[in-house]
Design an enzyme around this catalytic site. Sequence first.
Site, PDB file in Angstrom:
ATOM      1  N   VAL A  13       0.845  -1.189   0.000  1.00  0.00           N
ATOM      2  CA  VAL A  13       0.000   0.000   0.000  1.00  0.00           C
ATOM      3  C   VAL A  13       0.883   1.242   0.000  1.00  0.00           C
ATOM      4  CG1 VAL A  13      -1.694   1.308   1.319  1.00  0.00           C
ATOM      5  CG2 VAL A  13      -1.830  -1.176   1.240  1.00  0.00           C
ATOM      6  N   CYS A  14       0.545   2.173  -0.864  1.00  0.00           N
ATOM      7  CA  CYS A  14       1.331   3.390  -0.968  1.00  0.00           C
ATOM      8  C   CYS A  14       0.479   4.575  -0.557  1.00  0.00           C
ATOM      9  CB  CYS A  14       1.821   3.561  -2.418  1.00  0.00           C
ATOM     10  SG  CYS A  14       2.602   5.141  -2.739  1.00  0.00           S
ATOM     11  N   ILE A  15       0.509   4.895   0.721  1.00  0.00           N
ATOM     12  CA  ILE A  15      -0.139   6.137   1.136  1.00  0.00           C
ATOM     13  C   ILE A  15       0.860   6.945   1.944  1.00  0.00           C
ATOM     14  CG2 ILE A  15      -2.559   5.412   1.056  1.00  0.00           C
ATOM     15  CD1 ILE A  15      -2.417   4.771   4.001  1.00  0.00           C
TER      16      ILE A  15
END
Lengths: 167, 498
Positions: free
Chosen positions: A89-91
């Site tokens: 996940v890329c946040i």
Amino acid sequence: MSEGQATLLLRKQLKELMRNPVDGFSAGLVDDSNVFEWAITIIGPPDTLYEGGFFNAIMSFPHNYPNNPPSVRFTSEMWHPNVYPDGRVCISILHAPGDDPNGYELASERWSPVHTVETILVSIISMLSGPNDESPANIDAAKEWRDSKDLFKKKVGRIVRKSQENF
Amino acid sequence: MAITVHIKPSTGAKFSVDVDVSQTVLELKEKLAEKTEIPTPQQRLIYKGRVLKDEQTLQGYGLEADHTIHLVKGGAPPGSTPASSSASPAAPTTSTNPPAVPPGLGGIGFGGTGGTPNLADMQRQMTQNPQLMQEMMNSPAVQAMMNNPEVMRTIISANPQLREVMDRNPELNHILNDPATMRQMMEAARNPEMMREMMRNTDRAMSNIEAHPEGFNMLRRMYENVQEPLMEAATHRPEGQADAAANPFAALFNAPGQQAGQQAPAPAAADGGAGPNAAPLPNPWGPPSTAAGAGTGAAPLPAVNPLAGLGLGGLGGAGGFDGMGVQGGGGSLGLGMDPAQMAQMMQNPMMQQMMQQVLSNPQVIQQLIDSNPQLRTMVDANPQMRTMLSNPEFLQQMTRPETLQQVAQMQQLLGGAGAGGAGGMDMNALLGGMGGLGGLGGFGAPAQPAGPPEEVYATQIQQLQDMGFYDVQENIRALQASHGNVNAAVERLLQGPG
């Protein structure tokens, strides 16, 4: 010493989540003897394309938590502009603290020790409801999201169905 | 060991239940079903980041006292949205009870096949008439079935022959067991647009394959390996079992026997007579079904629908190779009907039986005529026709397959002129046939190719001469122009030479 602090903090959060779980996800340990690896099930948020899905993810905490952020990786198939093809996940809040070398994100948007499992997962759920195609992790998914929504919807529909059949 | 745990439904307030950790997840779900009114197959329990599986014990998941389990409802009742219909197939797999086949399904189903003698033809008919298809798919019985792949699977696996085929061909087994494939098939069947698209895709794939060296051979092998055994199994009647129901598919593919005929009215009744199935059709047979004493005539028709739908749903995947490949981008909505289809329909014993029933009852005919404006106009214009239609003997004659076949061919020549409006293929064609029959018997039909006009129109010419029209050539021209209708010919003659 710092490891002891991380363990303590994670145990405390786990206990709290067991008693007072938050809508939209469930969390537990992958293996009860290792408090640094969490099993997460994210319930596809209602009124989004992901509704009805049950997405499994692994949350790995560094030993110097909470100074550094955990990483979250979907083990269920995922199709989303902000999730790498391998499931990571890329946040922004999961990015190591400090200024973004690329200048995209403000320091305030990045990891800070005040974040908990709960705030991270709430961010991920909100990410599912509203993808951010500014700095996509999955370029193909972002393109589809922007240019051919129907195709995007179809693919998401497929992974939702898959996630339902996995148990 | 009994503990208290909390359940947090996705909607509504948290509540507590007492459970024994040695219980299975399913047992807990059953308990929750009473409290939440969410049926167990729709319940999803999530704890410690895991979705709980029915057959596991709570202990296995390390459930502890005072902990909270998420309860999520897995999809609304089937059939409303794509999301929910996709959710439902997962449900039956978790259920311990075998899925209930709707009562009477076996009966309808498989017993009362109306339409066509073989699957390929059935498919062709269906694909050529998307509307009919859609209506079938929307009929409640079929929908209930479609929305529950488990039922389908039960039907399939309840048939020993089919099961054997599936055992022999694991790939086939996979197709028929894969909820996704089934779903796709059903969606496609329900949606003509998608059906056509799928066919186009198949067609393109087929032509690609055919273009490939060895491709055609592969296709042939595929046909031999998949379609043949399936058809064989489906049409093969088990030895020593006289009961057609024992092999429902046999009944489905072969012309139905006596028993089938008797069973046929059942689905009609279940559907509420000319219920949702027949209602949208401008169905000239409708009125008789509501009229007392004439029910038999109309009953078999609705029966055709569930069955045909069933055949497609059940076997479309495999049987489809033939139909789909051949059809390609087809799907004409044309009203004109293939004479071969018509003839086949007419040759079907069931259809004949029905026709006979209808036609041997003058009242039914009368109603039929009255209910169809076109037919009525025609009859009113030709009093002889009315006499003819009320003569049971003549009607009996008309039902002879040969006659019907001729009529059907004629019908084709006329381009389906007999009946207008877009409606059920069968009905229109049938009605057209009726109209054509009248013309045939009475005055010579428009397209009648028979001998010299002097002979064909001998009686009419005589009539015209009696009325004072002495010019034979003129009379013949007028009669030809009016298709043998004396009244019209007279009017034409009176209007003078055009």
